[in-house]
Design a protein around this motif. Sequence first.
Motif, PDB file in Angstrom:
ATOM      1  N   PRO A 541      25.087 -12.093  33.674  1.00  0.00           N
ATOM      2  CA  PRO A 541      24.064 -11.400  32.900  1.00  0.00           C
ATOM      3  C   PRO A 541      24.242  -9.879  33.022  1.00  0.00           C
ATOM      4  CG  PRO A 541      23.113 -12.511  34.796  1.00  0.00           C
ATOM      5  CD  PRO A 541      24.519 -12.886  34.767  1.00  0.00           C
ATOM      6  N   ALA A 542      24.309  -9.221  31.880  1.00  0.00           N
ATOM      7  CA  ALA A 542      24.496  -7.783  31.895  1.00  0.00           C
ATOM      8  C   ALA A 542      23.748  -7.181  30.726  1.00  0.00           C
ATOM      9  CB  ALA A 542      25.979  -7.445  31.772  1.00  0.00           C
ATOM     10  N   TRP A 543      23.397  -5.913  30.899  1.00  0.00           N
ATOM     11  CA  TRP A 543      22.738  -5.209  29.800  1.00  0.00           C
ATOM     12  C   TRP A 543      23.788  -4.748  28.816  1.00  0.00           C
ATOM     13  CZ3 TRP A 543      17.593  -5.029  29.240  1.00  0.00           C
ATOM     14  CH2 TRP A 543      16.790  -5.280  30.370  1.00  0.00           C
ATOM     15  N   VAL A 544      23.519  -4.908  27.520  1.00  0.00           N
ATOM     16  CA  VAL A 544      24.389  -4.242  26.544  1.00  0.00           C
ATOM     17  C   VAL A 544      23.538  -3.196  25.840  1.00  0.00           C
ATOM     18  CG1 VAL A 544      25.901  -6.182  26.177  1.00  0.00           C
ATOM     19  CG2 VAL A 544      23.932  -5.909  24.727  1.00  0.00           C
ATOM     20  N   ASN A 545      24.154  -2.039  25.632  1.00  0.00           N
ATOM     21  CA  ASN A 545      23.427  -0.960  24.976  1.00  0.00           C
ATOM     22  C   ASN A 545      23.716  -1.018  23.494  1.00  0.00           C
ATOM     23  OD1 ASN A 545      22.646   0.105  27.497  1.00  0.00           O
ATOM     24  ND2 ASN A 545      24.711   0.921  27.718  1.00  0.00           N
ATOM     25  N   MET A 546      22.713  -0.788  22.700  1.00  0.00           N
ATOM     26  CA  MET A 546      22.918  -0.795  21.251  1.00  0.00           C
ATOM     27  C   MET A 546      22.633   0.592  20.705  1.00  0.00           C
ATOM     28  SD  MET A 546      21.491  -4.413  20.086  1.00  0.00           S
ATOM     29  CE  MET A 546      22.147  -5.898  20.783  1.00  0.00           C
ATOM     30  N   TYR A 547      23.496   1.020  19.811  1.00  0.00           N
ATOM     31  CA  TYR A 547      23.334   2.342  19.219  1.00  0.00           C
ATOM     32  C   TYR A 547      23.229   2.185  17.716  1.00  0.00           C
ATOM     33  CZ  TYR A 547      25.343   3.374  23.753  1.00  0.00           C
ATOM     34  OH  TYR A 547      25.584   3.409  25.095  1.00  0.00           O
ATOM     35  N   GLY A 569      27.356   4.711  16.184  1.00  0.00           N
ATOM     36  CA  GLY A 569      25.916   4.927  16.305  1.00  0.00           C
ATOM     37  C   GLY A 569      25.618   6.353  16.732  1.00  0.00           C
ATOM     38  N   VAL A 570      24.509   6.917  16.222  1.00  0.00           N
ATOM     39  CA  VAL A 570      24.211   8.309  16.533  1.00  0.00           C
ATOM     40  C   VAL A 570      23.016   8.415  17.464  1.00  0.00           C
ATOM     41  CG1 VAL A 570      25.121   9.089  14.351  1.00  0.00           C
ATOM     42  CG2 VAL A 570      22.709   8.588  14.514  1.00  0.00           C
ATOM     43  N   SER A 571      22.501   7.297  17.913  1.00  0.00           N
ATOM     44  CA  SER A 571      21.353   7.371  18.795  1.00  0.00           C
ATOM     45  C   SER A 571      21.211   6.045  19.512  1.00  0.00           C
ATOM     46  CB  SER A 571      20.113   7.678  17.963  1.00  0.00           C
ATOM     47  OG  SER A 571      18.965   7.417  18.696  1.00  0.00           O
ATOM     48  N   PHE A 572      20.597   6.087  20.699  1.00  0.00           N
ATOM     49  CA  PHE A 572      20.365   4.865  21.467  1.00  0.00           C
ATOM     50  C   PHE A 572      19.246   4.083  20.778  1.00  0.00           C
ATOM     51  CE2 PHE A 572      17.948   2.719  24.796  1.00  0.00           C
ATOM     52  CZ  PHE A 572      18.941   2.010  25.429  1.00  0.00           C
ATOM     53  N   ARG A 573      19.417   2.763  20.628  1.00  0.00           N
ATOM     54  CA  ARG A 573      18.384   1.977  19.943  1.00  0.00           C
ATOM     55  C   ARG A 573      17.629   1.066  20.901  1.00  0.00           C
ATOM     56  NH1 ARG A 573      16.833   3.242  15.004  1.00  0.00           N
ATOM     57  NH2 ARG A 573      16.521   1.110  14.344  1.00  0.00           N
ATOM     58  N   ALA A 574      18.336   0.413  21.793  1.00  0.00           N
ATOM     59  CA  ALA A 574      17.686  -0.549  22.674  1.00  0.00           C
ATOM     60  C   ALA A 574      18.744  -1.043  23.628  1.00  0.00           C
ATOM     61  CB  ALA A 574      17.153  -1.731  21.863  1.00  0.00           C
ATOM     62  N   ARG A 575      18.310  -1.745  24.683  1.00  0.00           N
ATOM     63  CA  ARG A 575      19.328  -2.484  25.426  1.00  0.00           C
ATOM     64  C   ARG A 575      18.857  -3.906  25.638  1.00  0.00           C
ATOM     65  NH1 ARG A 575      20.314  -0.860  31.327  1.00  0.00           N
ATOM     66  NH2 ARG A 575      18.267  -1.074  32.246  1.00  0.00           N
ATOM     67  N   LEU A 576      19.830  -4.790  25.707  1.00  0.00           N
ATOM     68  CA  LEU A 576      19.534  -6.213  25.663  1.00  0.00           C
ATOM     69  C   LEU A 576      20.243  -6.859  26.837  1.00  0.00           C
ATOM     70  CD1 LEU A 576      18.508  -8.657  23.963  1.00  0.00           C
ATOM     71  CD2 LEU A 576      20.683  -8.606  22.788  1.00  0.00           C
ATOM     72  N   LEU A 577      19.539  -7.747  27.519  1.00  0.00           N
ATOM     73  CA  LEU A 577      20.128  -8.427  28.674  1.00  0.00           C
ATOM     74  C   LEU A 577      20.625  -9.796  28.208  1.00  0.00           C
ATOM     75  CD1 LEU A 577      20.714  -8.522  31.613  1.00  0.00           C
ATOM     76  CD2 LEU A 577      18.394  -9.183  32.079  1.00  0.00           C
ATOM     77  N   ILE A 578      21.928  -9.992  28.270  1.00  0.00           N
ATOM     78  CA  ILE A 578      22.471 -11.264  27.786  1.00  0.00           C
ATOM     79  C   ILE A 578      23.519 -11.781  28.755  1.00  0.00           C
ATOM     80  CG2 ILE A 578      22.193 -10.739  25.339  1.00  0.00           C
ATOM     81  CD1 ILE A 578      25.134 -10.128  25.216  1.00  0.00           C
ATOM     82  N   SER A 579      23.858 -13.058  28.576  1.00  0.00           N
ATOM     83  CA  SER A 579      25.045 -13.560  29.255  1.00  0.00           C
ATOM     84  C   SER A 579      25.715 -14.575  28.338  1.00  0.00           C
ATOM     85  CB  SER A 579      24.684 -14.210  30.583  1.00  0.00           C
ATOM     86  OG  SER A 579      23.976 -15.393  30.333  1.00  0.00           O
ATOM     87  N   VAL A 580      27.002 -14.751  28.546  1.00  0.00           N
ATOM     88  CA  VAL A 580      27.774 -15.699  27.734  1.00  0.00           C
ATOM     89  C   VAL A 580      28.518 -16.611  28.693  1.00  0.00           C
ATOM     90  CG1 VAL A 580      29.633 -15.941  26.057  1.00  0.00           C
ATOM     91  CG2 VAL A 580      28.096 -13.999  25.909  1.00  0.00           C
ATOM     92  N   ALA A 581      28.498 -17.890  28.389  1.00  0.00           N
ATOM     93  CA  ALA A 581      29.303 -18.808  29.201  1.00  0.00           C
ATOM     94  C   ALA A 581      29.917 -19.837  28.266  1.00  0.00           C
ATOM     95  CB  ALA A 581      28.429 -19.498  30.236  1.00  0.00           C
ATOM     96  N   VAL A 582      31.030 -20.417  28.689  1.00  0.00           N
ATOM     97  CA  VAL A 582      31.713 -21.414  27.861  1.00  0.00           C
ATOM     98  C   VAL A 582      31.963 -22.645  28.705  1.00  0.00           C
ATOM     99  CG1 VAL A 582      33.828 -21.949  26.634  1.00  0.00           C
ATOM    100  CG2 VAL A 582      32.815 -19.707  26.412  1.00  0.00           C
TER     101      VAL A 582
END
Length: 2033
Positions: A541-547, A569-582
């Motif tokens: 699980p890690a934060w991803v930053n969205m711009y 992106g020209v500005s910070f929009r949000a950050r989201l905590l996600i994880s991916v597994a297979v």
Amino acid sequence: MMALVVHLKTVAYLRGKGDRIAKVTFRGLSFYSRIAENCEEVANFNETFRWPIASKLDGNEMLEIQVYNYSKVFSNRLVGTFRMVLQKVAEEGNLELTDTLIDDNNTSIKTSVSIEIKYQTMDGTMGVWSDGEFLDVPDDRDGTFAFETDSLLSGQSHGSGTSPGRSLHGSIPTFRKAGKGVFSAMKLGKIKSSKDDHKKADEPAVLDMEDLDRKAMRLAGSLDPDTISLASVTAVTTNVSNKRSKPDIKMEPSSGRPVDYQISITVIEARQLVGLNMDPVVCVEIGDDKKYTSMKESTNCPYYNEYFVFDFHVPPDVMFDKIIKLSVIHSKNLLRSGTLVGTFKLDVGTVYSQPEHQFYHKWAILSDPDDITAGCKGYIKCDIAVVGKGDNIKTPHKANETDEDDIEGNLLLPEGVPSERQWARFYVRIYRAEGLPKMNTSIMANVKKAFIGENRDLVDPYVQVQFAGQKGKTSVQKSSYEPIWNEQIIFTEMFPPLCKRMKVQIRDSDKVNDVAIGTHFIDLRKISNDGDKGFLPTLGPAWVNMYGSTRQYTLMDEHQDLNEGLGEGVSFRARLLISVAVEILDTSSNEIMSSTEVQMEPVSNISESATGKSEEFFLFGSFLEATMIDRKIGDKAINFEVTIGNYGNQIDGVSKPSSAKKKKKDGEGEEEESELIQNSSEDEADEDGDLVSVSSTPLMKPVITDRNYFHLPYFEKKPCIYIKSWWQDQRRRLYNSNMMDKIADKLEEGLNDVQEIIKTEKAFPERRLRGVLEELSTGCSRFVTLANKDVSQAGRTKLDRERLKSCMREMDSMGQQAKQIRMQVKKNTVKDKLKLVNNFLQRLRFLADEPQHSIPDVFIWMMSNGKRIAYARIPSKDILYSIVDEEMGKDCGKVKAVFLRLPGKKGFGPAGWTVQAKLEMYLWLGLNKQRKDFLSGLPNGFEEIKAARSGPGLQSVPPLTLVYNMKQVFQLRAHMYQARSLFAADSSGLSDPFARVFFSTHSQVTEVLSETLCPTWDQLLVFDDVELFGEASELRDDPPIIVVEIYDQDTVGKAEFIGRTFAKPITKMCDEHYGPPRFPPQLEYYQIYRGNSTAGDLLAAFELLQIGQAGRADLPPIEGPTDSERGPILPVPLGIRPVLSRYRIEVLFWGLRDLKRINLAQVDRPRVDIECAGRGVQSALIQNYKKNPNFSTLVKWFEVDLPENELLHPPLNIRVVDCRAFGRYILVGSHAVTSLRRFIYSPPNKASNNWATAAKLMNGYMVLTNGGAQSRSSPSLYSRTPSRTLSRPAGDIIVNMDAEPSVRKMDTVVKLEATSDAVVKVDMNEEENDKDKTKKKKKKKKGEVEEEEETDESMLDWWSKYFASIETLMETLKAQEAAQAEADEREDLEIAAEGADIKPDDLPVKGTKTKEKSKDKKSSKDKKKGQTGDGSEKRPVKPKVDELMVYNKELESEYGNFEDWLHTFNLYRGKAGDDDETALDDDRIVGRFKGSLCMYKLPLSEEFTKEAGFDPNMGMFQSIPHNDPINVLVRVYVVRATDLHPADINGKADPYVVIKLGKSEVKDKENYISKQLNPVFGKSFDIEATFPMESMLTVSVYDWDLVGTDDLIGETKIDLENRFYSKHRATCGIASNYSVHGYNVWRDPMKPGQILAKLCKEGKVDGPHYGPGGKVKVANRIFLGATEIEDENGLRKQTEEHLALTVLKHWEEIPRAGCRLIPEHVETRPLLNPDKPGIEQGRIEMWVDMFPMDMPAPGPAIDISPRKPKRYELRVIIWNTDEVILEDDDYFTGEKSSDIFVRGWLKGQQEDKQDTDVHYHSLTGEGNFNWRFVFPFDYLMAEEKIVISKKESMFSWDETEYKIPARLTLQVWDADHFSADDFLGAIELDLNRFPRGAKTAKQCSIDMIRNEQELPTISIFKQKRVKGWWPFVARDENDEMELTGKVEAELHLLTAEEAEKSPVGLGRNEPDPLEKPNRPDTTFLWFLSPLKAIRYLVCNRYKWLIIKIVLVLLLLIMLGLFLYSMPGYLVKKLLGA
């Protein structure tokens, strides 16, 4: 017991006299030393301190020593502090060092301390020195070690004691250790000493090659020449030191701009589709576009060969994420959508990353998305190609389809993907998000608040994930800025997936339409590793930053695209905590869901600490300068705002949740769950007082710099900002990628250097490359030591661990490989190795990109009036601090030039190229607790001004402003010499350029030079009194950068920007001497950029001179203006401008072509002006351009002074003007020849003359040449000769001249004395004359009848020759690939050999030997193969056919555009396009100038002019034909076109050919070919033309339309004139053999002998002399050949033509005059359409012959009309069937039976299917038919295809011709009368290769189909008649093949003529009827003869039963009657009646 021991020895260089005391601190525990009393300079403490420690020593821990002046009364006064990181101690365990202290301001002082540190580990041992850490340098001067604090990775200086406070703690500590070599700074990358040490102030900052040698002598021996960096000509001069970082020159965001793409997909056929008797259709879907093939009826292996094209105009990212989906649908029609059989998906990016951007003839595996347990559902064979603008796709030649039938070997999967892909589940978990912007207006909210009384968050977020064409969504969290979802989205997809990216998007749910808030792409390649030690995709699980766009909410957001992930992106929009597994699924287990629908389910919450410990970070920034502010915003006050995440964002950052959570300040040190994203402007009570973030600078009004730009007056006061923010501490991720980035930057710089050296042809590029590799391997090993730290940190995810492992592995192996390659870099291998090393660079960049974000990027916004104007985005990793140098961000604590640009789409195009503002910024980001160093990198000499309210005790509050009280005054001299290849900004195709130079707040302008793209300004700009703030010494090392902008002056409006470049000046302080080697500076080329594309070069030099006490008198004098005409302009001074020599430039004026109209008027009397460096010459005037566009005077010359250095040569301008009436001149167009190097004449060297070519042969052109007609650049030299003969000075050398295939060798004897005549013996026996490329190995065994072997001459035609040649082409390509592979293998051998320490000198020989061995092995293998193939050999034996050369590209590209002496210069006019994607200049071309140039230094040597026949008027252009008009017969042969772009709605085209030459046009409209994208034209066209007026031939392919105009599909243009006059003799190709009749007849009117005589005469070559015995001597070569020829009557005649032809084929070996002559050929040319520039619309195969009319007329054109298909009749007799499975149950008896019939058709002709009669009621599966099918068909032998013509639909205008493989399909069915018939089984026989039938039904088994590949096959076209048993098969539910019956059939093939002679009837009809089958009595139909049915069914079986029943019935009747009549009788009896 572990312990750390510190032995404090002395403190030296103290000031004054007094008592001293030292305090030593480690892990918070301090010891005080004894007081050293009354000491002066030196205090001897000599004490040991010991700290017992329980936990292992961490490399990041610090040791601190503070020295105080001791006082009994007052408090002790601190002298200075020494801090060091114990990293080295932890590794080594033992360390001695002496180092300086630093004072409170972090500046270094003189006082130094000497200590020794020991670290005892558990086992009591002391650490020992590890030898590998240091590089040995043999010269041991003083046994000191320069400590490797700043290693190779850092761009920092080494060992200079000049600027204090640079490295971690002052300058570099030195270690004493006896007996070790010097670890010299010289070894470390570039020599920095020259720039950093004032002691050597006389050395140049930029080394030139000449200095190198001097320098090397001076440093005698200690210096490795590899490591010296040369001045890179393109970059900002490389002396970038440690206080400034390099600016980025490319301004415009490259992504997000839409581009043209074309995707072409050919669906060829499908095989093994699962299902019974289907009618399949293939659907091709890309994004939302769908296209369908036609439907094929009742077949499991349909053949389509249909071509689809999709055109797109979208940004690359969008394109590559689109999914291509191929699906097969069964029985789709207008009413029903059909059922899905299976699908195959991949993304466009996967195709684009293939070699040539395409998959060719590959099989896609179909799988069923609704049932993942089912396995493979069939295969589709297709071609997929993706073409972007400017890509050209090489279509492999259509080969025979034999190899491609191997499905498993040709799957449509990228390299490295296993063929068996498994199903997997992809789990994307979405936990929560933070910091969302508001997505709604507040008005509504206020209304709501008034009614409901609650305040709500204005956003309703949900998350949408897209992957592999499927979408999944989470639930919507109403009104929340900090939504918590805790849900997972599950995709089921094949693994590895063929879709590279997953798109995660936060969206705002809205009633009208949902909009994206932010988008993040997860690249699966970055979160997995497919190696053998790899790992499945995992993330977080890690934060991803969205711009995305700025955060203020507007209804119409102009930057909405940015939120969709397009563009930066020209500005910070949000950050989201996600994880991916297979998870890979085991499809065999039962409990698996078999559908691939996307699912969504809840997951449990994760703990706060899972993503890392939350730490307080501190960001500090200082604005040292703000200049170049665009004048549009210059009138209002401006301020700058810096934000990181939402911290610092004052306008639109804070979205506080309505229920603001209070911070938990519990004493347990609980994690601060602060609003991580909150703006921290509430005063946080912090350990150092109330620290309030200051995120923006004060408002300030700009001051004018010049007409275009303003600047802010930050003179000595520099505003600062600082922000505190909380983020999870994941610095390790950034550190690792910083290390890799630094290695990569260093590598890139080194590679640029190497390329520069190669380009400028300086000496020793290999040395520099070795140095680069040395740096790379050291860097890699350093990475491996450093990266493995902090492993146990909180929040490390699985990906962190796996990535670390794989990065370490990669870096380790890269370091090893770099070492190995370094050993192999030789002078001749530099270029190949450079390619390899470039791959390393790509690899490093890929690895360095960290997929898991941590700290968001920093944005700097310029605000005017509260509005955001322009921004810069700085990745946080670039400014992240670390105590280890390598890990530090490259711009951390450095001054960086930052250019602000406009946001989003505004930044595209010209708006994005102008600078909005240029900042000199200092940035520092790090943990708050490491804050003390944050000012250390600033230029020295400042005082801090802090906020007023901070109390006295707060030492550490950051300053609000820095005040510089030190300022230096300089004079800057900009020597602007010239620019070249500038951008054309005016409609004339030229510009009026001037340059504007910016330095600090000053700017100056050069003069405007009108109408040129290559201005030579030759101007010195002097900037007086430039004030720079900071210490003098630092400014010397680190002057600010100079920006040079180049503009085009317009008479009206403002000047237009045409490019920009950066430079660094060379600085001279007032105490330095102005003289060599640094001064005067050298001119250098600086690359000019416009947007992202290069736009020329600037040649200039810049020097910055300090003005001392004496004022300007000290400066070197400036000479005044020399040129009275130029007024006050100062020229570039003599020492700097280049040294000139006298050159003569000769110009050959040939003619002008294709001039377009200018201002609607025709060009009538043009003239050409040539100008170079102010001198020039004019051509003669063309009197009437229409009548004759050639010049009357051919050669003119002029003399000019040019720089001796060829690189500095100015461009030569060619301008064409039209002379109008009244003496007016109008510019038509111009061309700038940027590099004159290719026109420099070098006199021939007499001595080497004859043998140059022989030597070339010797150099081992071990190329597999193509032999015969294609003997290309050289005869191939098979190194069968023992390698030692190569080195012998004399003796015979055998050169195998390859006029035959590469299997049979010819012996060519070349005697090696320069005086003797070389004998070139070419032994060709007469029979071998007609043989061409017979591969011996293909022969069959002797015993077999070779009926195929002797091809009948009369059968052969031109097409036989063509197809044979194509096969050869395919073989050559394969051979080349094999040779390539072999070369790679050899390289590996070399590397291995090196590992084993073999001297490199033995290698080449070794290599060749191994190569020979493997070659022999191979050929012997092949021979064996050939002998064992008994008839089972698949390929037919190649007949002996003469061949021609098939070029799979244009002929001119093979022969240097035929510019061997006549060059073509395109003339341009008009503005260059703004499109930075390779601005297409084609539309700017207004004509072409034909001519040539020749330049040479004067005087020229005598002997040249003395040669016989020297014409002084022609100068260097001797023996050039005259340019008078000439009449020519042009014969154009068009063979065929391939892969045409469809022009009609049905996805087809009706092509025909149009040929234009001058005025004449030939339209072949009536012979259009209906509905065909691969038409075979097979036509020749004759056109008479007059050169030069008509010399551009256009061959176009048009699409015929019934109504409306015909559309152009594509065209190709050929310049016939250059071909006609070329020395390569492109008029008529030379055939490989000379024959006077038959298909290979000689088609040139001149015989080989005449051609040879003419060539010898023109080239002044002695010969040809024909001798007896088949010899001919030309120059000093002797050739041998055949001397007889057969005429059409078979008589043999003597002839010399074969001999002459042999010479012509080897003409390139003739000294001086020789060159390759063009063989008989077919060229393949791309068709282009002007409406779709740059994208190929198909290709056309053709060739052109030209015959001058004043020569004898040529014979008739050869007939290349397409072969007519031959008419055949296939008769198939179905005799019997057996073991057919029984389908029906009997109505009465329940018995199994079948009503069998057989159906058959030839593939593609389902409508003509034929059925036998029905064999009813078979109980055993046996059926008897004796039924004949008759299939007439047209067949093309050569292509093995059936040709059918039919109308596509009832509406079609005409018939379409299809070519399909010849396959016979037989099916067995069960007839049903009331329902549809049931399909039981089928077999498909390929008539060219099918298994021989079994003799009896018993021997016939399913293996005949299963093992089809292994079994011997037969062809009906050879056998003519075949009878046997074949199996019927079908697939059961589990997809297995099962046997469903057997059929006995007889196949008989007759030609149409034979069929007419012996006709037969269908079925069992006359003529030649078959007898009726002998069927059992049971086979009939019951309701047609019911009595018979009763007889059979009832009587046979139930005879006895029926008799019994009848008897019983009779008895019962009797009994009944008895009972019935009994009472009556009784009564009668009783009553006595």
